[in-house]
Enzyme design. Sequence first.
Site, PDB file in Angstrom:
ATOM      1  N   GLN A  28       0.835  -1.192   0.000  1.00 21.68           N
ATOM      2  CA  GLN A  28       0.000   0.000   0.000  1.00 21.68           C
ATOM      3  C   GLN A  28       0.871   1.244   0.000  1.00 21.68           C
ATOM      4  O   GLN A  28       2.023   1.221   0.438  1.00 21.68           O
ATOM      5  CB  GLN A  28      -0.940   0.016   1.200  1.00 21.68           C
ATOM      6  CG  GLN A  28      -0.240   0.142   2.534  1.00 21.68           C
ATOM      7  CD  GLN A  28      -1.202   0.000   3.702  1.00 21.68           C
ATOM      8  OE1 GLN A  28      -2.050  -0.888   3.702  1.00 21.68           O
ATOM      9  NE2 GLN A  28      -1.058   0.854   4.696  1.00 21.68           N
ATOM     10  N   ALA A  29       0.289   2.319  -0.515  1.00 17.63           N
ATOM     11  CA  ALA A  29       0.963   3.615  -0.527  1.00 17.63           C
ATOM     12  C   ALA A  29      -0.115   4.688  -0.443  1.00 17.63           C
ATOM     13  O   ALA A  29      -1.308   4.401  -0.541  1.00 17.63           O
ATOM     14  CB  ALA A  29       1.829   3.764  -1.772  1.00 17.63           C
ATOM     15  N   TYR A  30       0.328   5.920  -0.289  1.00 19.55           N
ATOM     16  CA  TYR A  30      -0.591   7.010   0.001  1.00 19.55           C
ATOM     17  C   TYR A  30      -0.582   8.064  -1.100  1.00 19.55           C
ATOM     18  O   TYR A  30       0.475   8.570  -1.470  1.00 19.55           O
ATOM     19  CB  TYR A  30      -0.238   7.640   1.356  1.00 19.55           C
ATOM     20  CG  TYR A  30      -0.536   6.663   2.465  1.00 19.55           C
ATOM     21  CD1 TYR A  30      -1.769   6.661   3.086  1.00 19.55           C
ATOM     22  CD2 TYR A  30       0.390   5.680   2.821  1.00 19.55           C
ATOM     23  CE1 TYR A  30      -2.073   5.726   4.058  1.00 19.55           C
ATOM     24  CE2 TYR A  30       0.084   4.740   3.779  1.00 19.55           C
ATOM     25  CZ  TYR A  30      -1.150   4.772   4.398  1.00 19.55           C
ATOM     26  OH  TYR A  30      -1.464   3.832   5.340  1.00 19.55           O
ATOM     27  N   LEU A  31      -1.778   8.374  -1.591  1.00 20.44           N
ATOM     28  CA  LEU A  31      -1.952   9.511  -2.484  1.00 20.44           C
ATOM     29  C   LEU A  31      -1.891  10.800  -1.656  1.00 20.44           C
ATOM     30  O   LEU A  31      -1.484  11.842  -2.141  1.00 20.44           O
ATOM     31  CB  LEU A  31      -3.290   9.431  -3.218  1.00 20.44           C
ATOM     32  CG  LEU A  31      -3.381   8.315  -4.258  1.00 20.44           C
ATOM     33  CD1 LEU A  31      -4.813   8.057  -4.665  1.00 20.44           C
ATOM     34  CD2 LEU A  31      -2.530   8.668  -5.474  1.00 20.44           C
ATOM     35  N   GLU A  83       2.734   8.959  -3.031  1.00 21.74           N
ATOM     36  CA  GLU A  83       3.910   9.508  -2.360  1.00 21.74           C
ATOM     37  C   GLU A  83       4.952   8.396  -2.205  1.00 21.74           C
ATOM     38  O   GLU A  83       4.598   7.222  -2.138  1.00 21.74           O
ATOM     39  CB  GLU A  83       3.515  10.027  -0.971  1.00 21.74           C
ATOM     40  CG  GLU A  83       2.491  11.134  -1.006  1.00 21.74           C
ATOM     41  CD  GLU A  83       1.932  11.493   0.366  1.00 21.74           C
ATOM     42  OE1 GLU A  83       2.218  10.788   1.366  1.00 21.74           O
ATOM     43  OE2 GLU A  83       1.187  12.491   0.434  1.00 21.74           O
TER      44      GLU A  83
END
Length: 156
Positions: A28-31, A83
């Site tokens: 998972q990663a963050y916008l 990000e």
Amino acid sequence: MSVEIERKFLVSSDAFIGQASEQTRIVQAYLNSNKQRTVRVRIRGEQGFLTIKGKSNQSGLSRYEWEKEIALADAEQLLSLCEPGAIDKVRYLVPVAKHVFEVDVFAGDNQGLVVAEVELSSEQEHFEQPSWLGQEVTGQAQYYNSQLSQKPFKNW
């Protein structure tokens, strides 16, 4: 939109592995990793998800959460817009009495960190604490995945 109520703990041993009913790799990663709201893209197994979470309440136990399944291909493409600092972990589902603990064993820059979460129906709900459950870290922002993506465990 629903309210997520959970408590978070460090894990003191790997005894949970033998009790797990399921395990799945998660990337998972963050916008957006803003503390007021996070927007997360997740691939869990062969499924994609988009999740928005609000700021935690003062106790750190509750926050608004909205999640929708999206096409795996869309999730893969969205990850490229996120990000820097993707989270890579294996999640074990561990039934304990009437609850299921989600135990995350982190890899990559967060290797060595093992965290368990239990979702509750109220902030006062009682739950059985297994022997492998360690120190409670509920509400400690450094253990939020959004923070681990920016300040990984290896740098603590």
